[in-house]
Design an enzyme around this catalytic site. Structure first.
Site, PDB file in Angstrom:
ATOM      1  N   GLY A   1       0.807  -1.208   0.000  1.00 50.62           N
ATOM      2  CA  GLY A   1       0.000   0.000   0.000  1.00 50.62           C
ATOM      3  C   GLY A   1       0.842   1.260   0.000  1.00 50.62           C
ATOM      4  CB  SER A   2       0.244   4.561   1.508  1.00 45.70           C
ATOM      5  OG  SER A   2      -0.711   5.060   0.610  1.00 45.70           O
ATOM      6  CD  GLN A   3       4.799  -0.429   4.662  1.00 43.06           C
ATOM      7  OE1 GLN A   3       5.999  -0.552   4.964  1.00 43.06           O
ATOM      8  NE2 GLN A   3       3.906  -1.384   4.869  1.00 43.06           N
ATOM      9  CB  THR A   4       4.044   2.480  -2.787  1.00 42.26           C
ATOM     10  OG1 THR A   4       3.704   1.095  -2.730  1.00 42.26           O
ATOM     11  CG2 THR A   4       4.527   2.843  -4.183  1.00 42.26           C
ATOM     12  CE  LYS A   5       0.161   8.278  -0.941  1.00 41.17           C
ATOM     13  NZ  LYS A   5      -0.598   7.030  -0.995  1.00 41.17           N
TER      14      LYS A   5
END
Length: 373
Positions: free
Chosen positions: A92-96
């Site tokens: 998920g937003s750990q991608t950011k």
């Protein structure tokens, strides 16, 4: 699309919580080494809760695995067996944080400045009226969510059950253009996935390569993250055995969303990894091996929208960051010590909305990181 489903999709969060003063993690043994709780037992307890289908987690200290567990089932109702703790999952937003790291590497190479405007680096955002105030919004504001660009999920035009229609990044940005702005650039932090879609587009414009290739070249390959990748187009999903998540509809029916549309997430939350490899990334990032301090401060010094600092693990005994990713069907946090020596990475697949799961996941993490409290 109804508002409830939009809210569930928009739960891609990247919260970072500073928890107390820095002291050694976990209770100490007589020999002075950290003592951790039983990860398998903690995950068994977590998956006994209603709405939790499967959970896996691995605990690392100085790059060495010191605990692991996998519980529940791969599919709903106990079906499909249990996957290994090393199975792939969506982060998920750990991608950011990965995308922001690549952007700042480009800044360090002199190919971009944090105060460049969108109109400077992506002229089509102004020329085609894709982003309101594109001549005032800066790269820095995209990174720290102070741009005021609305979240494309709020358009109501993203169908979480459409697993096959490819949506171009520019079209996601155009969807956000139809959502009214709520603030001027730079006023406050307001979480929006569109910021990171735009940053992904900037990376591709400046490098001439796909975002997936740049993440692999700059982060995954150097760090030995050979099982980590960014799916970009449907129907590409998670390779190998993995846990499935489910989206409840308004009538109470459950839909398998394992094939979640990769193009809906992309730079905002699309990376697939493992507990070991996402820990490798967070250790390298926290210990400063990916960026020099002056560039890392642009990311770490940002205002952080998202869930409030209300779940203090271990009673606030030590400084810990909780970096969270989530979308319909899954919740994926990684707990990282301030010195980067400790990581506890988890993936939890669900058959309920994400917002009711976070306290239970925090309890599982506490049972591992600070047993006996």
């Amino acid at each position: 699309m109804n508002r409830a489903i939009v809210t569930r999709i928009a739960g891609l969060a990247c919260a970072v919580l500073a928890l107390g003063a820095a002291v050694p993690p976990a209770a100490a043994t007589a020999a002075g080494r950290p003592r951790f709780g039983d990860a398998q037992r903690a995950l068994d307890t977590l998956t006994a809760a209603d709405g939790v289908v499967g959970a896996l987690g691995e605990l690392y200290v100085d790059g060495k695995r010191v605990g692991k567990g996998s519980a529940g089932s791969r599919l709903l109702d106990g079906k499909g067996g249990t996957v290994s703790s090393g199975a792939r999952y969506r982060i998920g937003s750990q991608t950011k944080l990965m995308v922001a790291t690549v952007v700042m590497q480009l800044v360090g190479e002199g190919r971009l400045r944090v105060d460049d405007t969108l109109a400077d680096v992506l002229p089509e955002t102004a020329e085609q009226d894709l982003v309101e105030l594109a001549d005032r919004i800066t790269v820095r504001q995209l990174i720290d969510h102070t741009s005021g660009v609305p979240n494309y999920f709020e358009s109501g035009k993203i169908d979480p059950l459409d697993f096959t229609t490819y949506v171009r990044p520019a079209h996601l940005v155009r969807l956000a253009r139809g959502v009214p702005r709520q603030q001027e650039p730079g006023e406050k932090a307001s979480y929006s996935n569109t910021n990171y879609i735009l940053l992904g587009m900037i990376i591709e414009r400046l490098t001439g390569h796909t975002l997936a290739d740049e993440l692999d070249r700059r982060l995954f390959t150097p760090l030995g993250m050979h099982r980590t990748y960014l799916p970009a187009k449907p129907p590409e999903g998670i390779r190998g055995p993995h846990n499935h998540g489910y989206l409840p509809d308004e009538q109470g029916g459950l839909h398998d969303v394992d094939r979640i549309n990769a193009s809906h997430l992309w730079a905002a939350g699309g990376v697939v990894s493992t507990a070991e490899e996402v820990s490798d990334f967070h250790r390298a990032y926290t210990q400063g091996t990916l960026l020099p301090p002056r560039l890392q401060e642009v990311i770490d010094g940002r205002k952080r929208p998202g869930p409030p600092d209300g779940e203090r693990l271990c009673g606030g005994l030590f400084e810990l960051r909780e970096i969270v990713g989530g979308a319909p069907g899954f919740h994926a946090p990684t707990y990282v010590s301030a010195d980067g020596r400790l990581q506890f990475a988890m993936s939890v697949t669900l058959s309920v909305r994400n917002d009711g799961v976070r306290p239970m996941v925090g309890q599982a993490a506490e049972a591992v990181l600070c047993p006996g409290r």
